[in-house]
Design a protein around this motif. Structure first.
Motif, short mmCIF file in Angstrom:
data_model
loop_
_atom_site.label_atom_id
_atom_site.label_comp_id
_atom_site.label_asym_id
_atom_site.label_seq_id
_atom_site.Cartn_x
_atom_site.Cartn_y
_atom_site.Cartn_z
N LEU A 39 0.83 -1.20 0.00
CA LEU A 39 0.00 0.00 0.00
C LEU A 39 0.87 1.25 0.00
O LEU A 39 0.60 2.22 -0.72
N VAL A 40 1.93 1.23 0.80
CA VAL A 40 2.77 2.43 0.89
C VAL A 40 3.56 2.63 -0.40
O VAL A 40 3.68 3.75 -0.92
N ASN A 41 4.07 1.52 -0.98
CA ASN A 41 4.95 1.64 -2.14
C ASN A 41 4.17 1.88 -3.44
O ASN A 41 4.64 2.62 -4.30
N GLN A 42 2.97 1.23 -3.63
CA GLN A 42 2.26 1.28 -4.92
C GLN A 42 1.10 2.28 -4.94
O GLN A 42 0.73 2.81 -5.98
N TYR A 43 0.54 2.51 -3.76
CA TYR A 43 -0.67 3.36 -3.75
C TYR A 43 -0.51 4.57 -2.86
O TYR A 43 -1.48 5.14 -2.38
N ALA A 44 0.72 4.98 -2.66
CA ALA A 44 0.96 6.10 -1.77
C ALA A 44 0.31 7.38 -2.28
O ALA A 44 -0.22 8.18 -1.51
N ARG A 83 1.44 3.18 11.46
CA ARG A 83 1.16 2.72 12.82
C ARG A 83 0.81 1.23 12.83
O ARG A 83 1.20 0.50 13.76
N MET A 84 0.06 0.80 11.80
CA MET A 84 -0.29 -0.62 11.71
C MET A 84 0.96 -1.48 11.55
O MET A 84 1.10 -2.52 12.20
N GLN A 85 1.88 -1.02 10.68
CA GLN A 85 3.11 -1.79 10.49
C GLN A 85 3.96 -1.80 11.77
O GLN A 85 4.57 -2.83 12.11
N ASP A 138 -3.31 11.15 6.17
CA ASP A 138 -3.82 10.50 7.39
C ASP A 138 -3.85 9.01 7.22
O ASP A 138 -3.53 8.24 8.16
N GLY A 139 -4.20 8.56 6.02
CA GLY A 139 -4.25 7.12 5.77
C GLY A 139 -2.86 6.51 5.82
O GLY A 139 -2.67 5.40 6.34
#
Length: 907
Positions: A689-694, A707-709, A700-701
């Motif tokens: 999610l961070v790498n492809q859909y940042a 935080r989840m990681q 905020d997301g």
């Protein structure tokens, strides 16, 4: 020539050419001198004294006032004496006397002497009455009493420390046994080294300091003589007149000693051997001296015995043991002591005697110990166990001798006893006090032994003086450095003398205390035992066969067990209370012990009146009986049954626990493996999610994804730590020698980036090799060093010390004191970090316990718990100590490898 200044008077008595006269003052009610009494004349006789002269010792000067012209001269003499005594200054003057032969002229020298005067006179030619120094010297030398003038020697503070002789006459150095040169060059304390101890030095000092004359009898040890000293203050010093009174004192002591012999409560006889002329064999003895005590026991008087042959007094006595003993002492020359019975010639009793050879005879002293011997025999018959104590008592008594002293009474103005002075002391008394005769005779008792006033002696002295009755008592004397038990007797000789006698009875008192203590100890031991102890004596029939046992003694445990007091039990027989012992075979076993002497021991089930129980019986022979010890094993037997039941339950519980542990280990492994998989997917999807859909995810997301990681990473670390904690006991490697130096090098290598970044300094002692698991020891030091690098103070580089020392059992923490390993390693890891409060020193080792927030110092809170589990698996101990802001110290205690234990460990 000068005329005589005093008119000639008629001399009422003949006067020798030269000599000395001593006169004592007679005072009136106001204290003035009313007359003079003649005390002494020297010389007392001579050609000039022909006829009966009234001028003798005790005559008053006033008795001659009727003589023509004598009254004014007598008054003048009284005035002159008053002035000399009052001023303590000598006077010299000439005097003429009228006699039948014409006028005689004398030179008179008057000296103060106590409360009187001493007049030295020398006849002078008429043509020259002046007294010259040569004449005075001649007068001094012709005097038979010793005269000595001495000056005091003083220290820097003016205290008198000695006296120096200035002048003396020939009689003086003859009495003292010194030459004139010695008398005038040596000091008083040089000539008489005991002068301070005897008190004579203090008397001289008093005369100088007070000016009051004194008279004292002094025992001069250097010559072994008694010298009477008249001491007078003169010209800042002491004028002393000496008189030898040794014979007088000795005669007094002989009389006193005879009085003692007649009053002593012991028999005494001094006998001479009577020998056969041809063979020299002793055939009899002759009484030389005996005393009233011996004569009284023999039914005779002293006069009937002294000087006579013993055979004449007691015919046929040569056949007695006493005669043979006396012959043996005289022939061998060796003293003997004996206690024996004597029942001849009216004597009937036991006597404790001492034989001492004296020339061709002996001195025999004895005391009547009949009552004591009877008591001993009765006690021996009544109680055989006290035989040894009784014999010891007799031996102690046989060795005792009286210590005897004759004491002169000194009273105060009210007539009460004030002090006592030694006139005589026996050899036994000298040995008991450890002093020499010259240190005691003539000395004050209260000065030598001040503690006697607090003892019973003093009360006995007062009582015997008041009542005249002999005093007998026992005293535990604990004064003046002595600690003795004494058997004492005090007898009054006359109004001014006491005989004091005592015997030291320390051994007797000790034996009595030991006997009493042994009896108390035995009773305490018996009554303190939890086992019943009973003493029996055999009961036999007319044929001598044992048919029963009689109770003689029981202890407290047996009283409780059978519920019977000594009055209810002792004297009764075993079969009266327990008749079934004959049927069950116990009686036969007891009889066998007495007859064979072979002990018997057995566990039985028996009912002693309180229900059945298990008892261990132990029986040993004692005289014609036995001692039975009964140990109640009922509780032990029941405990054994309960222990076996508990053992079975414990084995079942252990099996259940083992199965539960296996299931738990399987669960922990599966849970850890299954939980790790979802966490890895959460972390992987978060990365995508961070790498492809940042670009498509708002800020905020993205923060929520981060935080989840972070949370999933912490969860993964926590699961890994839990898995590591659970595997310490289940997945450890086999123990082997582990060089801790290599382990620490691996840990330092893994932590190099952190060490360099923090600028940390490590100081490490040479590390030993221990028995353990290499991977777990790596984990231990990795966690401890990691914490030291983590919990640092801002702006201060970490400083870490690793110290090693070997400890013996007494140096270990209390928790390890009961361990069997003799030598241990103490490895301490100290830092200069933030530290913690001492109250948290146990909390930090609990799983999931943290002292700081996660934002301050990262971690799972399991690291120190893992460290403690690792040390415990290695049979050791891990402790921590700290203070806030002062760093922390963790101490690891591990046992030294067994092959290193015998010697002091080396690093």
């Amino acid at each position: 020539m000068n005329a005589v200044p005093v008119a000639l008077v008629t001399l009422p008595f003949p006067l020798p050419v030269s000599g000395t006269i001593t006169l004592r003052a007679v005072r009136d009610k106001e204290g003035g001198i009313a007359d003079l009494i003649l005390d002494g004349l020297n010389p007392p006789a001579g050609p000039e004294w022909a006829g009966d002269s009234p001028f003798v010792s005790g005559a008053k000067l006033s008795a001659f006032k009727e003589t023509a012209g004598w009254a004014p001269v007598a008054s003048w003499f009284v005035r002159q004496a008053d002035e000399v005594i009052r001023t303590q200054r000598p006077a010299r003057f000439p005097q003429g006397f009228g006699t039948q032969d014409g006028a005689l002229h004398y030179d008179l020298s008057v000296f103060p002497l106590a409360d009187g005067i001493m007049v030295m006179y020398q006849r002078c030619p008429l043509q020259d009455t002046r007294v010259t120094d040569g004449l005075l010297r001649q007068m001094l030398e012709t005097a038979t009493c010793g005269l000595l003038f001495s000056s005091p020697l003083r220290d820097a503070e003016g205290q008198i420390i000695d006296f120096q002789g200035e002048e003396c006459n020939q009689a003086m150095y003859a009495l003292a046994g010194f030459s004139r040169e010695q008398m005038l060059t040596q000091t008083m304390l040089t000539c008489d080294p005991d002068g301070r101890v005897s008190g004579i030095f203090d008397r001289w000092v008093q005369v100088v300091e007070t000016g009051i004359a004194q008279e004292v009898d002094h025992y001069f040890a250097q010559r072994g003589r008694w010298l009477r000293q008249h001491l007078t203050a003169y010209n800042g010093g002491v004028l002393a007149c000496f008189e030898d009174v040794t014979d007088q004192r000795r005669n007094q002591q002989v009389d006193l000693l005879q009085t003692v012999i007649d009053n002593i409560q012991a028999g005494l006889l001094l006998v001479d051997a009577v020998r056969e002329p041809q063979t020299g064999r002793i055939t009899d003895f002759r009484y030389r001296v005996t005393n009233a005590y011996n004569a009284r026991l023999a039914g005779k008087t002293v006069e009937q015995m002294n000087g006579r042959l013993i055979h004449d007094v007691f015919p046929g006595w040569q056949h007695s043991d006493l005669f043979r003993s006396m012959v043996a002492v005289v022939e061998s020359g060796q003293p003997q002591k004996a206690i024996f019975p004597y029942s001849d010639y009216g004597w009937n009793g036991w006597f404790d005697g001492s034989f001492i050879p004296v020339g061709d005879g002996l001195l025999y002293t004895y005391i009547d110990v009949t009552q004591l011997k009877k008591s001993e025999l009765e006690a021996r018959q009544a109680e055989r166990e006290r035989q040894y104590q009784a014999e010891t008592f007799q031996a102690v008594l046989a060795s005792m001798l009286h210590a005897i002293a004759i004491l002169k009474v000194v009273r105060d103005p009210a007539g009460k006893l004030e002090d006592l002075y030694y006139e005589y002391i026996g050899d036994k008394g000298l040995r008991e006090t450890g002093m020499r005769r010259e240190q005691i005779v003539g000395q004050s008792m209260l000065r030598l032994f001040p503690g006697v006033r607090q003892s019973r002696f003093w009360a006995a002295y007062e009582a015997v003086l008041e009542t005249g009755e002999p005093q007998q008592f026992e005293e535990h004397y604990q004064h003046d450095g002595y600690d003795n038990y004494l058997n004492c007797q005090v007898v009054r000789l006359d109004d001014d003398r006491i005989v004091s006698m005592y015997q030291v009875i320390n051994d007797l008192k000790k034996a009595q205390r030991q006997t009493e203590e042994q009896a108390r100890t035995l009773r305490t031991v018996l009554d303190g035992s939890q086992n019943g102890i009973i003493a029996f004596e055999a009961v036999r029939n007319e044929r001598g066969k044992i048919i029963d046992f009689r109770y003689r003694l029981q202890n407290e445990a047996n009283r409780q067990r059978v519920s019977r007091t000594d009055e209810q039990l002792l004297g009764h027989t075993m079969l009266e209370f327990f008749p079934d012992v004959a049927a069950n075979g116990l009686l036969d076993k007891y009889i066998a012990v007495v007859e064979t002497g072979v002990p018997f021991r057995e566990d039985i089930e028996y009912d002693y009146g309180q229900g059945k129980g298990w008892y261990n019986l132990s029986v040993v022979k004692r005289d014609d009986g036995m001692v039975l010890t009964v140990m109640d094993k009922t509780a032990e037997k029941r405990a054994e049954e309960s222990l076996r039941a508990n053992q079975r339950q414990l084995e079942a519980a252990n099996e259940e626990l083992r199965q539960s542990n296996e299931n738990l280990q399987s669960f922990a492994y599966v849970a850890s493996h299954d939980l790790q998989e979802p966490l890895r997917k959460i972390q992987a999807f978060g990365e995508l999610l961070v790498n492809q859909y940042a670009s498509q995810i708002p800020a905020d997301g993205q923060d929520l994804i981060r935080r989840m990681q972070s949370a999933s990473a912490r969860m993964s670390s926590l699961i890994q730590d839990i898995l590591a904690y659970s595997r310490i006991s289940t997945h450890g490697q086999p123990f082997a020698p582990v060089p801790l130096k290599e382990v620490l090098q691996q840990v330092e290598g893994d932590l190099v980036p952190v060490i360099n970044q923090a600028g940390a300094i490590l100081e490490v002692d040479p590390l030993p090799t221990v028995w353990g698991d290499p991977s777990q020891l790596w984990q231990l030091f990795n966690n401890l060093l990691g914490n030291a690098l983590k919990f640092t103070k801002p702006g201060q580089p970490p400083y870490i010390q690793i110290r090693v020392r070997a400890l013996r059992q007494g140096e270990l923490p209390q928790a390890l004191r009961k361990r069997s390993e003799p030598v241990w390693w103490e490895i301490s890891v100290s830092d200069n970090g933030i530290g913690f409060e001492e109250k948290h020193q146990e909390r930090i080792f609990q799983i999931f316990q943290r002292l700081h927030g996660r934002s301050q110092y990262p971690g799972s809170g399991i690291g120190l718990a893992i460290c403690r589990r690792v040390v415990e698996r290695h049979q050791g101990l891990l402790t921590a100590s700290s203070q806030p802001g002062q760093g922390a110290t963790f101490r690891i205690y591990l046992p030294v490898m067994s092959e290193e234990a015998p010697a002091r460990p080396r690093l």
